[in-house]
Each structure stands twice: as structure tokens, then as C-alpha cells.
Design a protein around this motif. Structure first.
Motif, PDB file in Angstrom:
ATOM      1  N   THR A  50       0.851  -1.101  -0.101  1.00 26.14           N
ATOM      2  CA  THR A  50      -0.027   0.194   0.048  1.00 26.14           C
ATOM      3  C   THR A  50       0.827   1.404  -0.009  1.00 26.14           C
ATOM      4  N   TYR A  51       0.228   2.458  -0.198  1.00 24.89           N
ATOM      5  CA  TYR A  51       0.994   3.668  -0.528  1.00 24.89           C
ATOM      6  C   TYR A  51       0.044   4.893  -0.091  1.00 24.89           C
ATOM      7  N   HIS A  52       0.978   5.782   0.400  1.00 25.40           N
ATOM      8  CA  HIS A  52       0.140   6.912   0.832  1.00 25.40           C
ATOM      9  C   HIS A  52      -0.744   7.755  -0.167  1.00 25.40           C
ATOM     10  N   LEU A  53      -1.645   8.062   0.114  1.00 30.70           N
ATOM     11  CA  LEU A  53      -2.835   8.550  -0.879  1.00 30.70           C
ATOM     12  C   LEU A  53      -2.883  10.088  -0.622  1.00 30.70           C
ATOM     13  N   SER A  54      -3.141  10.882  -1.888  1.00 32.42           N
ATOM     14  CA  SER A  54      -3.114  12.297  -2.022  1.00 32.42           C
ATOM     15  C   SER A  54      -4.547  12.549  -1.293  1.00 32.42           C
ATOM     16  N   ALA A  55      -4.923  13.887  -0.927  1.00 38.63           N
ATOM     17  CA  ALA A  55      -6.229  14.330  -0.508  1.00 38.63           C
ATOM     18  C   ALA A  55      -7.184  14.514  -1.727  1.00 38.63           C
ATOM     19  N   ASP A  56      -6.660  14.521  -2.842  1.00 32.62           N
ATOM     20  CA  ASP A  56      -7.617  14.871  -3.928  1.00 32.62           C
ATOM     21  C   ASP A  56      -8.320  13.504  -4.549  1.00 32.62           C
ATOM     22  N   GLU A  57      -7.897  12.527  -3.996  1.00 30.19           N
ATOM     23  CA  GLU A  57      -8.716  11.309  -4.333  1.00 30.19           C
ATOM     24  C   GLU A  57      -8.467  11.107  -5.841  1.00 30.19           C
ATOM     25  N   GLY A  58      -7.476  11.556  -6.354  1.00 27.16           N
ATOM     26  CA  GLY A  58      -7.281  10.999  -7.758  1.00 27.16           C
ATOM     27  C   GLY A  58      -6.630   9.752  -7.935  1.00 27.16           C
ATOM     28  N   ASP A  59      -6.533   9.459  -9.133  1.00 27.78           N
ATOM     29  CA  ASP A  59      -5.810   8.423  -9.686  1.00 27.78           C
ATOM     30  C   ASP A  59      -4.427   7.998  -9.453  1.00 27.78           C
ATOM     31  N   ALA A  60      -3.860   7.748  -8.520  1.00 22.92           N
ATOM     32  CA  ALA A  60      -2.614   7.911  -7.919  1.00 22.92           C
ATOM     33  C   ALA A  60      -1.686   6.673  -8.836  1.00 22.92           C
ATOM     34  N   LEU A  61      -0.497   7.044  -9.206  1.00 28.87           N
ATOM     35  CA  LEU A  61       0.482   6.012 -10.000  1.00 28.87           C
ATOM     36  C   LEU A  61       0.522   4.915  -9.164  1.00 28.87           C
ATOM     37  N   ASP A  62       0.962   5.034  -7.929  1.00 31.81           N
ATOM     38  CA  ASP A  62       0.829   4.017  -6.868  1.00 31.81           C
ATOM     39  C   ASP A  62       0.088   4.142  -5.907  1.00 31.81           C
ATOM     40  N   SER A  63      -0.816   3.042  -5.668  1.00 28.53           N
ATOM     41  CA  SER A  63      -1.995   3.207  -4.648  1.00 28.53           C
ATOM     42  C   SER A  63      -2.217   1.867  -3.853  1.00 28.53           C
ATOM     43  N   TYR A  64      -1.939   0.590  -4.986  1.00 27.27           N
ATOM     44  CA  TYR A  64      -2.030  -0.485  -4.147  1.00 27.27           C
ATOM     45  C   TYR A  64      -1.085  -1.862  -4.981  1.00 27.27           C
ATOM     46  N   GLY A  65      -0.588  -2.491  -4.475  1.00 26.03           N
ATOM     47  CA  GLY A  65       0.687  -3.371  -4.832  1.00 26.03           C
ATOM     48  C   GLY A  65       0.007  -4.220  -6.131  1.00 26.03           C
ATOM     49  N   ARG A  66      -1.164  -4.561  -6.290  1.00 24.05           N
ATOM     50  CA  ARG A  66      -1.702  -5.392  -7.271  1.00 24.05           C
ATOM     51  C   ARG A  66      -1.978  -4.628  -8.428  1.00 24.05           C
ATOM     52  N   LYS A  67      -1.949  -3.401  -8.273  1.00 21.07           N
ATOM     53  CA  LYS A  67      -1.898  -2.391  -9.660  1.00 21.07           C
ATOM     54  C   LYS A  67      -0.685  -1.708 -10.066  1.00 21.07           C
ATOM     55  N   SER A  68       0.196  -1.577  -9.273  1.00 20.01           N
ATOM     56  CA  SER A  68       1.282  -1.068  -9.781  1.00 20.01           C
ATOM     57  C   SER A  68       2.515  -1.205  -8.580  1.00 20.01           C
ATOM     58  N   ASN A  69       3.843  -0.806  -9.090  1.00 16.46           N
ATOM     59  CA  ASN A  69       5.058  -1.103  -8.337  1.00 16.46           C
ATOM     60  C   ASN A  69       6.092  -0.304  -9.069  1.00 16.46           C
ATOM     61  N   PRO A  70       6.803   0.487  -8.380  1.00 16.37           N
ATOM     62  CA  PRO A  70       8.191   0.998  -8.888  1.00 16.37           C
ATOM     63  C   PRO A  70       9.049   0.146  -9.550  1.00 16.37           C
ATOM     64  N   THR A  71       9.290  -0.773  -8.926  1.00 10.64           N
ATOM     65  CA  THR A  71      10.250  -1.667  -9.555  1.00 10.64           C
ATOM     66  C   THR A  71       9.875  -2.517 -10.562  1.00 10.64           C
ATOM     67  N   TRP A  72       8.445  -2.808 -10.710  1.00 11.38           N
ATOM     68  CA  TRP A  72       7.807  -3.282 -11.848  1.00 11.38           C
ATOM     69  C   TRP A  72       8.048  -2.372 -13.203  1.00 11.38           C
ATOM     70  N   ARG A  73       7.940  -1.058 -12.801  1.00  4.81           N
ATOM     71  CA  ARG A  73       8.132   0.008 -14.000  1.00  4.81           C
ATOM     72  C   ARG A  73       9.582  -0.110 -14.456  1.00  4.81           C
ATOM     73  N   ARG A  74      10.142  -0.150 -13.595  1.00  5.82           N
ATOM     74  CA  ARG A  74      11.711  -0.242 -14.045  1.00  5.82           C
ATOM     75  C   ARG A  74      12.060  -1.478 -14.748  1.00  5.82           C
ATOM     76  N   LEU A  75      11.546  -2.639 -14.573  1.00  3.70           N
ATOM     77  CA  LEU A  75      11.818  -3.842 -15.298  1.00  3.70           C
ATOM     78  C   LEU A  75      11.099  -3.622 -16.589  1.00  3.70           C
ATOM     79  N   GLU A  76       9.733  -3.132 -16.577  1.00  3.29           N
ATOM     80  CA  GLU A  76       9.066  -3.215 -17.656  1.00  3.29           C
ATOM     81  C   GLU A  76       9.508  -2.163 -18.675  1.00  3.29           C
ATOM     82  N   SER A  77      10.051  -0.987 -18.417  1.00  2.00           N
ATOM     83  CA  SER A  77      10.931   0.126 -19.105  1.00  2.00           C
ATOM     84  C   SER A  77      12.055  -0.677 -19.796  1.00  2.00           C
ATOM     85  N   ALA A  78      12.867  -1.728 -19.242  1.00  2.77           N
ATOM     86  CA  ALA A  78      14.101  -2.272 -19.638  1.00  2.77           C
ATOM     87  C   ALA A  78      13.378  -3.318 -20.707  1.00  2.77           C
ATOM     88  N   LEU A  79      12.536  -4.051 -20.363  1.00  2.00           N
ATOM     89  CA  LEU A  79      11.805  -5.162 -21.270  1.00  2.00           C
ATOM     90  C   LEU A  79      11.382  -4.648 -22.676  1.00  2.00           C
TER      91      LEU A  79
END
Length: 375
Positions: free
Chosen positions: A34-63
């Protein structure tokens, strides 16, 4: 300039982090649920681990960089990636072509899960793909095929599929993006197991989908979010760490495969050898047109199952194990898993040992031989 880089340079550049003073060259894994959420309730880049992860994005960029794709999505295994694509594309009422001579689990999934849900499943060998594609909505091609190493003419198949509005998915596991780039030949999506040569250390399961069609990739990403076949952050980091040496490892594996294929082709204990890099291999002509390297796998047929077991027992370097692409040279008798091959058929995955050591060890382990080759 980047188009002139070799495989090792491409591999290293793919995993390098942004050059920020004081930050690590290779970023550490981010094992967050889980990640800290902003007050505006927008669709944060990272909000929950099943949706996204910074390490995934690094790997996906390389692939994506290695596959020549606009984007990539990582999964918990190669089968997780492939089945997600099939669930998205092979809808009830559609016709799906799967390899009859490819990875057996793909056929099992199509027959046991998709067919009962109204998908017409057609099995076709590499040589039959073009004909089967004429009646299909989705074609899944694997080239070189696992384990027999036949090759599909991807450019021709892609043109045939495009003229009919058929979606072409290519399993690039055996070739790797360092051996061929199916997207540049006209494929719509690439799927692959990163468990094999890309991670290369036999210690992590991972898979990915790569492509340049935003709508297709968005549908696959949505399927991953809903079904949850995700890759753990630490596993993603392990693959990312390994990618930096993939070019170097794959170069040695291909070198070893070529040398072992040549030796075994002329050995009296070996009935037949398949390797696309051999000039007299049935698939060499097509492979030479579309592959930059011919891969690290050699398939051979010995007299029977006992001969395969004896080969491993006599060798000092061979490891008896399934899967392929690791740093150790391994042997897998494929009939034990249900592949449609002879009992003495073996897939040899070449590791990164010194070439001369491997050739000598295998020559000794094969013995003098009494079988007359049938080529």
C-alpha cells in the motif's frame, strides 16, 4: 547511435537508473503493498500493490527497450503472461491457433480452459501456421518451437494475419529479444518467460507481455489488475539485476550451442540434431533471415530414454533439470512431460561454461556410440 549498440551494451543500458547524484546506480526493490494517498482522491500512480509498483516499472521499461516495444507488462510467470493474453483475445466464438509442436502447457490450457468456453482451438505445427491462420481470429506462434526448434517465417505470417485482421502473438522465449524481435517483423504482441535466459540464474519465475498497440496493452493490463497474476517486487528486482548481464551470458550460450550442435551432428551415438544455426538444419534459411542469434538450445535424439540418462550420469558438467536458459548446461528428456517426441529426445540448454570444456565433456559422456545417425 543507440541502434548500433551490441547486445551487452543494450542490456546494461536497459537496466541503468536515471543519473541523479547521490542515488544508487541500480535502484533497490520496493516491496510495498500500500501507498500514501493524496487528499484529492485522484488516480495515483501507485496506490495498491496489485495495480502497480515502482520496481515493476523499471523492469517493464527495460523489457520494452530490449523487445523494441512501446510498453511491457511483467507477470508472475511466462504462463501467467501468456494466459492473460489469451483470456483477453480468445473470446467465446473466436478461433485460436496454438502451436502443435510448441510448449505443451499452452495446448493444455487452450484445450482445458478455452475450448469449453466456446473458443475453437486449432493446433498447427510451425510449417502449418500460415494455412491455419487463414481461418483464425488469433494466432499464437512460438519460434523457435520448444522443444523441436522449428522456425516460423514471422514476416510472412504477420503479413498474412494483417491482411485478414487476425491478431498475431509470438512467444519469444527461446529466441529472447537478443535473438529476434518479433514486433519489428509485424507481430502484434510478444509474450515470453523471463524465467529462462533473461534472468538466467534458475532462481526466479517471471514473464512479460510487450507491444506497441496502446489499446491491446491496456486490455492486458486490465486483465492483470483483475486476475492478479502479478510479479513480486523482489522477483522483479532479481530479473532487473540479471538483465544487465543477459547479453554477455546469451552470447556464450549461443556460442556453446553452435559448438555442441556441430559435434553432436557427427557423433555416431546421436540419431539427429536440431539447431537453427546449423547450415543444414531444415529451419536455417528462415532463421537466418529473422534471427540475430540462433539461441542457446540444442535438441537431439539418442537411442532411447536410457541413453539420455547415461549421458547425464557420465557427464561431469550436465545437470538433469527442466526449464532452460540458466548458467548451467542442463538436459531434459521431454517425453517424460508429455511432449510428442521420441523417448530418446532431449533438449540441451547450454550454459556459460567454457566451450572446449563442454564439448570434451559431452564427447566423453556420449561414448564411442553404435547408433547410425538418421538425418
Amino acid at each position: 547511435m543507440s541502434g548500433t549498440y551490441g547486445d551487452s551494451t543494450r542490456s546494461v543500458k536497459a537496466v541503468a537508473s536515471e543519473e541523479i547524484p547521490g542515488q544508487p546506480v541500480i535502484a533497490p526493490p520496493v516491496p510495498a503493498a500500500t501507498y500514501h494517498l493524496s487528499a484529492d482522491e485522484g488516480d495515483a500512480l501507485d496506490s495498491y500493490g496489485r495495480k502497480s509498483n515502482p520496481t515493476w516499472r523499471r523492469l517493464e521499461s527495460a523489457l520494452a527497450a530490449l523487445e523494441g516495444a512501446a510498453a511491457a507488462l511483467c507477470f508472475g510467470s511466462g504462463m501467467a503472461a501468456l494466459t492473460a493474453v489469451l483470456r483477453v483475445l480468445a473470446e467465446p466464438g473466436r478461433t485460436l491457433v496454438v502451436p502443435a509442436d510448441g510448449y505443451y502447457q499452452v495446448r493444455a490450457y487452450a484445450e482445458e480452459f478455452l475450448a469449453p468456453r466456446g473458443v475453437t482451438v486449432v493446433e498447427a505445427r510451425c510449417a502449418e501456421m500460415a494455412e491455419a491462420a487463414a481461418r483464425a481470429d488469433v494466432v499464437l506462434a512460438e519460434t523457435p518451437s520448444n522443444p523441436e526448434l522449428d522456425v516460423v517465417d514471422l514476416h510472412q505470417l504477420a503479413m498474412d494475419c494483417r491482411s485478414r485482421g487476425t491478431v498475431l502473438v509470438v512467444d519469444n522465449t527461446t529466441a529472447t529479444p537478443l535473438g529476434q524481435q518479433p514486433l519489428s517483423l509485424g507481430a502484434d504482441l510478444v509474450v515470453a518467460s523471463a524465467t529462462k535466459a533473461l534472468s538466467g540464474h534458475s532462481d526466479v519465475l517471471a514473464g512479460y507481455v510487450a507491444g506497441s498497440h496502446p489499446e491491446l496493452m491496456a486490455r492486458v493490463e486490465r486483465e492483470r489488475l483483475h486476475a492478479g497474476p502479478i510479479l513480486g517486487a523482489f522477483e522483479a528486482w532479481l530479473v532487473l539485476r540479471s538483465l544487465g548481464s543477459a547479453g554477455l551470458r546469451f552470447e556464450r550460450q549461443c556460442q556453446n550451442a553452435a559448438a555442441v550442435a556441430l559435434m553432436m551432428r557427427d557423433h555416431p551415438a546421436v540419431r539427429s540434431v536440431r539447431y537453427p544455426g546449423l547450415a543444414d538444419d531444415p529451419s536455417h534459411g528462415v532463421a537466418a533471415k529473422q534471427m540475430r542469434r540462433f539461441g542457446g538450445i540444442v535438441s537431439v535424439e539418442l537411442a532411447d530414454a536410457g541413453a539420455v540418462h547415461d549421458l547425464v550420469a557420465r557427464s561431469e558438467l550436465l545437470v538433469a533439470s527442466t526449464s532452460f536458459g540458466g548458467i548451467h548446461t542442463s538436459v531434459d528428456r521431454r517425453a517424460r512431460w508429455g511432449d510428442r517426441v521420441a523417448d530418446g529426445f532431449a533438449r540441451i540448454s547450454l550454459g556459460i561454461e567454457d566451450t572446449d570444456d563442454l564439448v570434451k565433456d559431452l564427447q566423453r559422456a556420449l561414448g564411442p556410440g553404435t547408433t547410425t545417425p538418421s538425418r
